[in-house]
Design an enzyme around this catalytic site. Sequence first.
Site, short mmCIF file in Angstrom:
data_model
loop_
_atom_site.label_atom_id
_atom_site.label_comp_id
_atom_site.label_asym_id
_atom_site.label_seq_id
_atom_site.Cartn_x
_atom_site.Cartn_y
_atom_site.Cartn_z
N ARG A 183 0.81 -1.16 -0.18
CA ARG A 183 0.11 0.03 0.05
C ARG A 183 0.96 1.38 -0.10
O ARG A 183 2.07 1.36 0.78
CB ARG A 183 -0.90 0.07 1.27
CG ARG A 183 -2.11 -0.98 1.09
CD ARG A 183 -3.11 -0.65 0.15
NE ARG A 183 -4.09 -1.52 0.08
CZ ARG A 183 -4.39 -2.60 -0.81
NH1 ARG A 183 -3.42 -2.80 -1.69
NH2 ARG A 183 -5.50 -3.37 -0.76
N GLU A 220 -3.44 7.43 -3.94
CA GLU A 220 -3.82 7.01 -5.17
C GLU A 220 -5.45 7.21 -5.14
O GLU A 220 -6.13 7.16 -4.11
CB GLU A 220 -3.60 5.62 -5.44
CG GLU A 220 -3.86 4.64 -4.40
CD GLU A 220 -3.65 3.15 -4.75
OE1 GLU A 220 -2.43 3.07 -5.02
OE2 GLU A 220 -4.28 2.39 -4.96
N HIS A 267 -2.27 0.60 -9.91
CA HIS A 267 -2.88 -0.49 -8.92
C HIS A 267 -3.32 -1.66 -9.76
O HIS A 267 -4.67 -1.69 -9.90
CB HIS A 267 -4.01 0.22 -7.86
CG HIS A 267 -4.08 -0.73 -6.43
ND1 HIS A 267 -4.30 -0.12 -5.41
CD2 HIS A 267 -4.07 -2.10 -6.44
CE1 HIS A 267 -4.25 -1.18 -4.50
NE2 HIS A 267 -4.18 -2.38 -5.23
O1 LIG Z 1 -5.04 -4.49 -3.74
C1 LIG Z 1 -5.44 -5.50 -3.67
C2 LIG Z 1 -5.81 -6.30 -2.74
O2 LIG Z 1 -5.98 -5.78 -1.36
O3 LIG Z 1 -6.28 -7.34 -3.07
#
Ligand SMILES: O=CC(=O)O
Length: 331
Positions: free
Chosen positions: A253, A282, A300
Amino acid sequence: MTTSTTRPKVLQLGEVFFAQKKWEELAKTAEVVECTSSNREEFFKDLKSKYSDITNIARTFQSIEQTGRFDAELASHLPESVKSISHCGAGYDQIDVDPFTEKGIQISNVTEPVEGPTALTAVFLCLSAMRNFQEGHDNLVRGEWPAKGKAGGAKLGHEPEGKTVGILGMGGIGRAIKERLLGFGFEKYIYHNRSKLSNELTAGSEYVSYDELLAQSDVLFISVPLNKNTHHLINADAFAKMKEGVVVINTARGPVIDEKQLYKELKSGKVGAFGSDVFEFEPEVPAELAQLPNVISLPHMGTHSSEAIRNLEEWVVENILAYISTAYVSI
Ligand SMILES: O=CC(=O)O
């Protein structure tokens, strides 16, 4: 857990793209209701009327746009009938788990289906960051090859030869990253985790302290969940402990890294390259960061493949079915 004899009613929050068959299977044992609320205020209102007797919720990452975060405020609006929430993703950062578990609501996430696709993304970012492939690509697209010289003027990259891979967070994703890197010829694998894991899980990699991980890694993979302990874990102090020219890869993250500080470290060359699928704010990504030649960035995309999404969606339904099969005596 108390058992119930009433028919479960599942609220489907967010779009399902591939797992229709699995949802049809669920519909044999539960009533499925699609959430039509378009914002948080409406959602809270609908929870008191249309959804006042739902027993389970399935939510997607994107559905945050409909409901906002699953936090204490949202928990306080849920009807007493809600018993479980299945999240279609690995990270719990959109959910404050405690306010829900305090109400006896079971929360589940998706684990295995996320691991391979996210690890693949990390490997791509690593190879690109080490070899400056993004810079070469960008220069080619800008028509700067051959004018800017060999390889379109991209800076010389580095090979895995002799390099140490460091993995911060050796959960399912961290381990999948290590497994996928094994054939690339790195010299050594080290990891840091809350605790040392069994050799069976981490074979071929050595457990080291957090400071040792920062000091020894040539390529550092960030693979920890975001929570109050990991927010800005990678800050000025952490960068100061790293090797000159370290390559940092983030598929966890964004807010785990202090992005402003990262920019300074990239400019000074302390961080040689940065590959990232996630950003602190983001979908806002500072252009000055994304445009640095030593940054490879993705919006992402860790699980952005049809197979991955199908597997995630199916896992969510499995989680609901698992809950129902243990909580209901006759359905
Ligand atoms: O970012 C993606 C997830 O948390 O699965």
